[in-house]
Write an enzyme that holds these catalytic residues in place. Sequence first.
Site, PDB file in Angstrom:
ATOM      1  N   CYS A   1      22.162  21.806 125.200  1.00  0.00           N
ATOM      2  CA  CYS A   1      22.602  23.117 125.111  1.00  0.00           C
ATOM      3  C   CYS A   1      23.870  23.231 124.680  1.00  0.00           C
ATOM      4  CB  CYS A   1      22.249  23.792 126.683  1.00  0.00           C
ATOM      5  SG  CYS A   1      22.680  25.471 126.529  1.00  0.00           S
TER       6      CYS A   1
ATOM      7  N   CYS B   1      18.797  21.821 129.893  1.00  0.00           N
ATOM      8  CA  CYS B   1      18.484  21.332 128.579  1.00  0.00           C
ATOM      9  C   CYS B   1      19.663  20.222 128.074  1.00  0.00           C
ATOM     10  CB  CYS B   1      18.222  22.256 127.477  1.00  0.00           C
ATOM     11  SG  CYS B   1      16.620  23.041 127.682  1.00  0.00           S
TER      12      CYS B   1
ATOM     13  N   CYS C   1      21.648  29.703 133.571  1.00  0.00           N
ATOM     14  CA  CYS C   1      20.189  29.497 132.907  1.00  0.00           C
ATOM     15  C   CYS C   1      19.451  28.439 134.309  1.00  0.00           C
ATOM     16  CB  CYS C   1      20.030  28.711 131.813  1.00  0.00           C
ATOM     17  SG  CYS C   1      18.584  28.339 130.844  1.00  0.00           S
TER      18      CYS C   1
END
Length: 356
Positions: A85, A82, A78
């Site tokens: 996550c 975040c 990714c």
Amino acid sequence: MLLSTQIVFVRIMLQVCISNIHSFVLSTLDRAFSWVGINAGHGRAVRFAQTIAVNQRKADTLETPIPTSVNYHFTRQCNYKCGFCFHTAKTSFVLPIEEAKKGLRLLKESGMEKMNFSGGEPFLQEKGDFLGKLVQFCKQDLQLPSVSIVSNGSLIRESWFQKYGEYLDILAISCDSFDEDTNKLIGRTQGRKSHLDNLYRVQSWCKEYKVAFKINSVINSFNVEEDMREHILELSPVRWKVFQCLVIEGENAGDNALREAERFVIGDQQFQDFLDRHSDITCLVPESNQKMRDSYLILDEYMRFLDCREGRKDPSKSILDVGVENAIQFSGFDEKMFLKRGGKYIWSKADMRLQW
């Protein structure tokens, strides 16, 4: 029809074999303990055999879950970071596309109606072409009623919609806040790009290319007090999925985790307060931690089902190696909870009657 008959025949043969083994074990243990004349041992043998019998009856009555809706996380990579996550970049592995298609076909033959592609960020691989080919395969070759994607939206281009949009039913964009600073604190950002600009841009493309638009939000300690009603009404998604921040051992918590989600965690009452504040939003679909843990069929990058019931991800064997029916027994999937949380809904854009 032939395949179904073969499956039934195999099931019957397996049950016969298991029953024969059960009888043999009981008989052997009984003779063994009787021969040595130990009553206590004989009692243990009987109790052991009774346990086997109970488990056998459970196995005989247990129905194999049907993989109606499957979430395939074909990549863990990714471009966002975040903090909460729970499917992190622990590997960079991605199946060759023909192997992935083989697994998708197996799922269709086992009853799959909806395929959702996720990650990681699914548009990273081959600039979205890998994903697009899988979407097209599912809709065109497998004739699935619904094909959807979950993305952060940052890498999507209009050219992708021009090439693959007709094969996609739903595109969900993850957005946790309508404040750019909050998104940055969470890690839902890359460089100086505006996550919200991307969100609105993708929403307009979905409308232009006739793809149902959806929003996913993870409610956590950074956004739990936010009022998102104005923006949600303006964007008008077909569904607004609102998740409670979830901790998964080995993913976003624990010694081997790549994230530390503890500081993002909120209590059940905080989550409920957020839901109450947004209760007038008709497209809102709430998902508490309990609903998330056992009501999703999740395939990882190796096409293994992931069992999250114990607060970690315990993988089955790959469906490519042992088949769907065998692997799904180790998925931890609760079909009743899946239906209770509204997992089955109008998910084909042909049936939504949307005003494009």
